[in-house]
Design a protein around this motif. Sequence first.
Motif, PDB file in Angstrom:
ATOM      1  N   ARG A 153       0.854  -1.279   0.148  1.00  0.00           N
ATOM      2  CA  ARG A 153      -0.195   0.087  -0.080  1.00  0.00           C
ATOM      3  C   ARG A 153       0.921   1.306  -0.038  1.00  0.00           C
ATOM      4  O   ARG A 153       0.649   2.244  -0.791  1.00  0.00           O
ATOM      5  CB  ARG A 153      -0.794  -0.201   1.193  1.00  0.00           C
ATOM      6  N   GLY A 154       1.917   1.337   0.850  1.00  0.00           N
ATOM      7  CA  GLY A 154       2.858   2.373   0.820  1.00  0.00           C
ATOM      8  C   GLY A 154       3.521   2.564  -0.356  1.00  0.00           C
ATOM      9  O   GLY A 154       3.561   3.778  -0.907  1.00  0.00           O
ATOM     10  N   LEU A 155       3.907   1.555  -1.045  1.00  0.00           N
ATOM     11  CA  LEU A 155       4.729   1.727  -2.519  1.00  0.00           C
ATOM     12  C   LEU A 155       3.702   2.155  -3.580  1.00  0.00           C
ATOM     13  O   LEU A 155       4.147   3.129  -4.249  1.00  0.00           O
ATOM     14  CB  LEU A 155       5.278   0.398  -2.671  1.00  0.00           C
ATOM     15  N   THR A 156       2.530   1.568  -3.310  1.00  0.00           N
ATOM     16  CA  THR A 156       1.752   2.011  -4.370  1.00  0.00           C
ATOM     17  C   THR A 156       1.298   3.393  -4.203  1.00  0.00           C
ATOM     18  O   THR A 156       0.931   4.300  -5.015  1.00  0.00           O
ATOM     19  CB  THR A 156       0.337   1.168  -4.466  1.00  0.00           C
ATOM     20  N   CYS A 157       0.927   3.970  -3.024  1.00  0.00           N
ATOM     21  CA  CYS A 157       0.473   5.189  -2.861  1.00  0.00           C
ATOM     22  C   CYS A 157       1.559   6.271  -2.947  1.00  0.00           C
ATOM     23  O   CYS A 157       1.323   7.501  -3.713  1.00  0.00           O
ATOM     24  CB  CYS A 157      -0.086   5.315  -1.541  1.00  0.00           C
ATOM     25  N   MET A 158       2.611   6.131  -2.683  1.00  0.00           N
ATOM     26  CA  MET A 158       3.963   6.875  -2.717  1.00  0.00           C
ATOM     27  C   MET A 158       4.118   7.222  -4.165  1.00  0.00           C
ATOM     28  O   MET A 158       4.470   8.284  -4.766  1.00  0.00           O
ATOM     29  CB  MET A 158       5.080   6.428  -2.091  1.00  0.00           C
ATOM     30  N   THR A 159       4.093   6.037  -5.027  1.00  0.00           N
ATOM     31  CA  THR A 159       4.221   6.187  -6.264  1.00  0.00           C
ATOM     32  C   THR A 159       3.306   6.826  -7.224  1.00  0.00           C
ATOM     33  O   THR A 159       3.551   7.771  -8.042  1.00  0.00           O
ATOM     34  CB  THR A 159       4.648   4.709  -7.063  1.00  0.00           C
ATOM     35  N   PHE A 160       2.215   6.593  -6.635  1.00  0.00           N
ATOM     36  CA  PHE A 160       1.005   7.088  -7.572  1.00  0.00           C
ATOM     37  C   PHE A 160       0.741   8.543  -7.067  1.00  0.00           C
ATOM     38  O   PHE A 160       0.381   9.487  -8.167  1.00  0.00           O
ATOM     39  CB  PHE A 160      -0.381   6.624  -7.135  1.00  0.00           C
ATOM     40  N   PHE A 161       0.515   9.110  -5.767  1.00  0.00           N
ATOM     41  CA  PHE A 161       0.540  10.348  -5.437  1.00  0.00           C
ATOM     42  C   PHE A 161       1.669  11.241  -5.822  1.00  0.00           C
ATOM     43  O   PHE A 161       1.674  12.499  -5.736  1.00  0.00           O
ATOM     44  CB  PHE A 161      -0.182  10.389  -4.032  1.00  0.00           C
ATOM     45  N   THR A 162       2.852  10.860  -6.322  1.00  0.00           N
ATOM     46  CA  THR A 162       4.054  11.735  -6.515  1.00  0.00           C
ATOM     47  C   THR A 162       4.164  12.207  -7.973  1.00  0.00           C
ATOM     48  O   THR A 162       4.711  13.101  -8.470  1.00  0.00           O
ATOM     49  CB  THR A 162       5.308  11.026  -6.019  1.00  0.00           C
ATOM     50  N   GLN A 163       2.977  11.548  -8.771  1.00  0.00           N
ATOM     51  CA  GLN A 163       2.916  11.875 -10.123  1.00  0.00           C
ATOM     52  C   GLN A 163       2.026  13.028 -10.270  1.00  0.00           C
ATOM     53  O   GLN A 163       0.766  12.774 -10.144  1.00  0.00           O
ATOM     54  CB  GLN A 163       2.447  10.593 -10.887  1.00  0.00           C
ATOM     55  N   SER A 164       2.297  14.217 -10.835  1.00  0.00           N
ATOM     56  CA  SER A 164       1.292  15.066 -11.117  1.00  0.00           C
ATOM     57  C   SER A 164       0.275  14.985 -11.778  1.00  0.00           C
ATOM     58  O   SER A 164      -0.811  15.739 -11.724  1.00  0.00           O
ATOM     59  CB  SER A 164       2.315  16.624 -11.209  1.00  0.00           C
ATOM     60  N   THR A 165       0.525  14.266 -12.824  1.00  0.00           N
ATOM     61  CA  THR A 165      -0.620  13.665 -13.825  1.00  0.00           C
ATOM     62  C   THR A 165      -1.925  13.126 -13.163  1.00  0.00           C
ATOM     63  O   THR A 165      -2.990  13.261 -13.466  1.00  0.00           O
ATOM     64  CB  THR A 165      -0.127  12.974 -14.925  1.00  0.00           C
ATOM     65  N   ASN A 166      -1.565  12.639 -11.860  1.00  0.00           N
ATOM     66  CA  ASN A 166      -2.731  11.743 -11.231  1.00  0.00           C
ATOM     67  C   ASN A 166      -3.501  12.915 -10.162  1.00  0.00           C
ATOM     68  O   ASN A 166      -4.484  12.374  -9.733  1.00  0.00           O
ATOM     69  CB  ASN A 166      -2.177  10.838 -10.402  1.00  0.00           C
ATOM     70  N   PRO A 168      -5.261  15.413 -10.598  1.00  0.00           N
ATOM     71  CA  PRO A 168      -6.496  16.037 -10.977  1.00  0.00           C
ATOM     72  C   PRO A 168      -7.668  14.931 -10.349  1.00  0.00           C
ATOM     73  O   PRO A 168      -8.712  15.323 -10.109  1.00  0.00           O
ATOM     74  CB  PRO A 168      -6.652  16.247 -12.409  1.00  0.00           C
ATOM     75  N   GLY A 169      -7.400  13.692 -10.580  1.00  0.00           N
ATOM     76  CA  GLY A 169      -8.172  12.403 -10.295  1.00  0.00           C
ATOM     77  C   GLY A 169      -8.623  12.452  -8.877  1.00  0.00           C
ATOM     78  O   GLY A 169      -9.444  11.875  -8.391  1.00  0.00           O
ATOM     79  N   THR A 170      -7.549  13.006  -8.214  1.00  0.00           N
ATOM     80  CA  THR A 170      -7.654  12.756  -6.537  1.00  0.00           C
ATOM     81  C   THR A 170      -8.352  13.906  -6.042  1.00  0.00           C
ATOM     82  O   THR A 170      -8.683  13.922  -4.747  1.00  0.00           O
ATOM     83  CB  THR A 170      -5.988  12.474  -6.028  1.00  0.00           C
ATOM     84  N   GLY A 171      -8.593  15.119  -6.757  1.00  0.00           N
ATOM     85  CA  GLY A 171      -9.137  16.308  -6.102  1.00  0.00           C
ATOM     86  C   GLY A 171      -8.048  17.362  -5.596  1.00  0.00           C
ATOM     87  O   GLY A 171      -8.328  18.177  -5.085  1.00  0.00           O
ATOM     88  N   TYR A 172      -6.760  16.894  -5.809  1.00  0.00           N
ATOM     89  CA  TYR A 172      -5.829  17.703  -5.259  1.00  0.00           C
ATOM     90  C   TYR A 172      -5.412  18.529  -6.453  1.00  0.00           C
ATOM     91  O   TYR A 172      -5.118  18.420  -7.404  1.00  0.00           O
ATOM     92  CB  TYR A 172      -4.720  16.920  -4.985  1.00  0.00           C
ATOM     93  N   PRO A 173      -5.350  20.100  -6.119  1.00  0.00           N
ATOM     94  CA  PRO A 173      -5.091  20.977  -7.053  1.00  0.00           C
ATOM     95  C   PRO A 173      -3.782  21.357  -7.563  1.00  0.00           C
ATOM     96  O   PRO A 173      -3.408  21.838  -8.296  1.00  0.00           O
ATOM     97  CB  PRO A 173      -5.859  22.160  -6.531  1.00  0.00           C
ATOM     98  N   GLY A 174      -2.959  20.861  -6.620  1.00  0.00           N
ATOM     99  CA  GLY A 174      -1.454  21.082  -6.777  1.00  0.00           C
ATOM    100  C   GLY A 174      -0.760  21.976  -5.766  1.00  0.00           C
ATOM    101  O   GLY A 174      -1.794  22.538  -5.127  1.00  0.00           O
ATOM    102  N   PRO A 175       0.523  22.158  -5.640  1.00  0.00           N
ATOM    103  CA  PRO A 175       0.752  23.154  -4.727  1.00  0.00           C
ATOM    104  C   PRO A 175       0.469  24.501  -4.924  1.00  0.00           C
ATOM    105  O   PRO A 175       0.454  24.995  -5.925  1.00  0.00           O
ATOM    106  CB  PRO A 175       2.419  22.900  -5.100  1.00  0.00           C
TER     107      PRO A 175
END
Length: 178
Positions: A153-166, A168-175
């Motif tokens: 879970r940690g590997l998947t989440c760290m890798t997924f959420f560090t990609q800025s292309t993902n 918008p699908g998470t609701g995070y507008p970016g820094p």
Amino acid sequence: MVDKAINHPLTPKRRWFLKTALAIGAVGATFGSLVYWHRGLSHGRLTPHGRDVILGLTRGIVGPMLPKDPTQRQAALEAHLSAMERYINGLPAVLQVEINAILGLLGNGVTRYMLTDLRGGWQGASDTDIERALETMRINPLPTHRLTYQVVRGLTCMTFFTQSTNWPGTGYPGPLDV
């Protein structure tokens, strides 16, 4: 002084120890070779078994945040696989070996079933089956199962959420601009 006439069933003999050690060694060698055969990484690249495991885990852990369109979803999963390879290759060699072992355990049918109760492979499993497999690991009374869940879970989440292309699908507008 020990009475040699007493042959109690709970006092094991040397031959029993040798037979037991050989049996345990054979089982361990079999599982070890199966995990090696279905290892997740080879020469810094994900193997086909490793790719199946990562894709299945990604569908189960961040599936609702992936695009709904099948073409975009497949592109996002391929980008995630590439990012996962880069991330794992950037880790120390000791962690790479451990991740390789975990992917091997989850890629091998027997050990995958023992860890997750998932009968078929990750690729053919439905999203419900994958969610059930992850939940089995998460709430298992054995700490090794729970630790395996936390690692993947940690590997998947760290890798997924560090990609800025993902994002918008998470609701995070970016820094925010400061």
